[in-house]
Design a protein around this motif. Structure first.
Motif, PDB file in Angstrom:
ATOM      1  N   GLY A 157      34.724  47.498  54.890  1.00  0.00           N
ATOM      2  CA  GLY A 157      34.794  46.369  54.067  1.00  0.00           C
ATOM      3  C   GLY A 157      35.984  46.066  54.413  1.00  0.00           C
ATOM      4  O   GLY A 157      36.115  44.855  55.063  1.00  0.00           O
ATOM      5  N   MET A 207      39.939  39.858  48.307  1.00  0.00           N
ATOM      6  CA  MET A 207      39.118  40.683  49.300  1.00  0.00           C
ATOM      7  C   MET A 207      39.379  42.270  49.564  1.00  0.00           C
ATOM      8  O   MET A 207      38.470  43.162  49.066  1.00  0.00           O
ATOM      9  CB  MET A 207      38.645  40.300  50.439  1.00  0.00           C
ATOM     10  CG  MET A 207      37.363  38.879  50.428  1.00  0.00           C
ATOM     11  SD  MET A 207      36.960  38.169  52.253  1.00  0.00           S
ATOM     12  CE  MET A 207      37.024  36.599  51.730  1.00  0.00           C
ATOM     13  N   PHE A 225      39.258  43.981  46.181  1.00  0.00           N
ATOM     14  CA  PHE A 225      38.572  44.753  45.512  1.00  0.00           C
ATOM     15  C   PHE A 225      37.605  45.863  47.088  1.00  0.00           C
ATOM     16  O   PHE A 225      37.701  46.908  45.802  1.00  0.00           O
ATOM     17  CB  PHE A 225      36.624  43.884  46.482  1.00  0.00           C
ATOM     18  CG  PHE A 225      36.979  42.797  44.512  1.00  0.00           C
ATOM     19  CD1 PHE A 225      35.591  42.949  43.608  1.00  0.00           C
ATOM     20  CD2 PHE A 225      37.095  41.767  44.240  1.00  0.00           C
ATOM     21  CE1 PHE A 225      35.422  42.599  42.856  1.00  0.00           C
ATOM     22  CE2 PHE A 225      37.447  41.178  43.211  1.00  0.00           C
ATOM     23  CZ  PHE A 225      36.482  41.092  42.413  1.00  0.00           C
ATOM     24  N   GLN A 242      29.488  45.127  41.693  1.00  0.00           N
ATOM     25  CA  GLN A 242      27.974  45.096  42.873  1.00  0.00           C
ATOM     26  C   GLN A 242      26.783  44.660  42.505  1.00  0.00           C
ATOM     27  O   GLN A 242      25.967  44.332  43.257  1.00  0.00           O
ATOM     28  CB  GLN A 242      28.237  46.618  43.782  1.00  0.00           C
ATOM     29  CG  GLN A 242      29.750  46.663  43.985  1.00  0.00           C
ATOM     30  CD  GLN A 242      30.103  48.206  45.074  1.00  0.00           C
ATOM     31  OE1 GLN A 242      28.813  48.144  45.924  1.00  0.00           O
ATOM     32  NE2 GLN A 242      30.834  49.019  44.416  1.00  0.00           N
ATOM     33  N   SER A 254      29.625  37.769  45.416  1.00  0.00           N
ATOM     34  CA  SER A 254      28.587  38.693  46.217  1.00  0.00           C
ATOM     35  C   SER A 254      29.479  39.454  46.413  1.00  0.00           C
ATOM     36  O   SER A 254      30.218  39.329  47.385  1.00  0.00           O
ATOM     37  CB  SER A 254      27.414  38.394  46.422  1.00  0.00           C
ATOM     38  OG  SER A 254      26.792  39.605  47.770  1.00  0.00           O
ATOM     39  N   TYR A 255      29.674  40.435  45.675  1.00  0.00           N
ATOM     40  CA  TYR A 255      30.555  42.054  46.476  1.00  0.00           C
ATOM     41  C   TYR A 255      29.423  43.311  46.452  1.00  0.00           C
ATOM     42  O   TYR A 255      28.947  43.678  46.051  1.00  0.00           O
ATOM     43  CB  TYR A 255      31.733  42.039  45.779  1.00  0.00           C
ATOM     44  CG  TYR A 255      32.026  43.661  45.775  1.00  0.00           C
ATOM     45  CD1 TYR A 255      32.904  43.917  47.006  1.00  0.00           C
ATOM     46  CD2 TYR A 255      31.982  44.574  44.397  1.00  0.00           C
ATOM     47  CE1 TYR A 255      33.641  45.676  46.516  1.00  0.00           C
ATOM     48  CE2 TYR A 255      32.843  45.537  44.957  1.00  0.00           C
ATOM     49  CZ  TYR A 255      33.739  46.084  45.467  1.00  0.00           C
ATOM     50  OH  TYR A 255      34.203  47.219  45.984  1.00  0.00           O
ATOM     51  N   SER A 261      28.552  46.639  53.998  1.00  0.00           N
ATOM     52  CA  SER A 261      29.966  46.147  52.959  1.00  0.00           C
ATOM     53  C   SER A 261      29.936  44.658  53.326  1.00  0.00           C
ATOM     54  O   SER A 261      30.296  44.363  54.152  1.00  0.00           O
ATOM     55  CB  SER A 261      30.421  47.125  53.322  1.00  0.00           C
ATOM     56  OG  SER A 261      30.891  48.265  52.916  1.00  0.00           O
ATOM     57  N   LYS A 262      29.553  43.973  51.404  1.00  0.00           N
ATOM     58  CA  LYS A 262      29.976  42.053  51.917  1.00  0.00           C
ATOM     59  C   LYS A 262      30.448  41.455  51.206  1.00  0.00           C
ATOM     60  O   LYS A 262      30.817  42.369  49.847  1.00  0.00           O
ATOM     61  CB  LYS A 262      29.024  41.368  52.513  1.00  0.00           C
ATOM     62  CG  LYS A 262      28.072  41.810  51.457  1.00  0.00           C
ATOM     63  CD  LYS A 262      26.524  40.976  51.638  1.00  0.00           C
ATOM     64  CE  LYS A 262      25.821  40.262  50.126  1.00  0.00           C
ATOM     65  NZ  LYS A 262      25.336  39.619  50.171  1.00  0.00           N
ATOM     66  N   PHE A 263      31.098  40.618  51.004  1.00  0.00           N
ATOM     67  CA  PHE A 263      32.016  39.353  50.245  1.00  0.00           C
ATOM     68  C   PHE A 263      31.961  38.265  49.925  1.00  0.00           C
ATOM     69  O   PHE A 263      32.116  37.846  51.006  1.00  0.00           O
ATOM     70  CB  PHE A 263      33.710  40.523  50.163  1.00  0.00           C
ATOM     71  CG  PHE A 263      34.406  39.907  49.010  1.00  0.00           C
ATOM     72  CD1 PHE A 263      34.886  40.673  47.376  1.00  0.00           C
ATOM     73  CD2 PHE A 263      34.943  38.418  48.745  1.00  0.00           C
ATOM     74  CE1 PHE A 263      35.167  40.557  46.392  1.00  0.00           C
ATOM     75  CE2 PHE A 263      35.425  38.029  47.474  1.00  0.00           C
ATOM     76  CZ  PHE A 263      35.721  38.821  46.247  1.00  0.00           C
TER      77      PHE A 263
END
Length: 167
Positions: free
Chosen positions: A23, A48, A51, A80, A92-93, A118-120
């Motif tokens: 991420g 970001m 996190f 998450q 959204s994490y 992995s996203k944010f």
């Protein structure tokens, strides 16, 4: 701490560490490919990275078998678990793999299924008409796994305390 517990903590640790690094690398890649920066964008990139840094921190705690590792890992997975977009606010994490089941309520009720790594996502005052909720099945599985492992560790501590009374 017995070898079985250490092995299970290692699995959780490596998952969180690798997910956090993946991420963070995605965020850094995005940062370096943007032509113009603003203070607000830098703040968002910092959030970001925080996190994903927390996921790396949780993974390291697990790999080192620290006493507070599972508590932090539980919190990390809770963050998450759910993603949403309501009235222009979206969050959204995920640090690691995700498999989400979603409900899109924007124009009609639609079920969604998503997979990825992995996203944010975070936004305010954007896509106010968009309304959805996502449930991350993998985060839920880790929460369950962490809960069972925590109970096992507590039972091991109680048994060790009982055994020490007799000596």
């Amino acid at each position: 701490m017995n070898a079985d517990i250490k092995s299970k903590m290692s699995i959780i640790g490596w998952y969180q560490l690798i997910g956090g690094v993946a991420g963070a690398m995605l965020v850094l890649y995005t940062m370096f490919n943007i032509s113009q920066f603003s203070a607000l964008m830098m703040l968002l990139f910092g959030v970001m990275l925080s996190f994903f840094g927390y996921s790396i921190f949780c993974g390291k705690l697990c790999l080192d078998c620290k006493a507070n590792a599972l508590r932090h890992s539980y919190i990390n997975q809770l963050l998450q678990l759910l993603g949403f977009s309501v009235l222009g606010v979206a969050f959204s994490y995920v640090a690691g793999f995700f498999c989400t089941l979603g409900l899109d309520l924007t124009n009609e009720i639609k079920l969604h299924f998503n997979v990825g790594i992995s996203k944010f996502d975070f936004s305010i005052n954007m896509n106010e008409e968009l309304t959805y909720f996502n449930f991350n099945v993998i985060a839920f599985a880790f929460i369950y796994y962490i809960d069972k492992l925590s109970a096992k560790m507590k039972a091991e501590k109680v048994n060790a305390a009982i055994d020490s009374i007799g000596t």
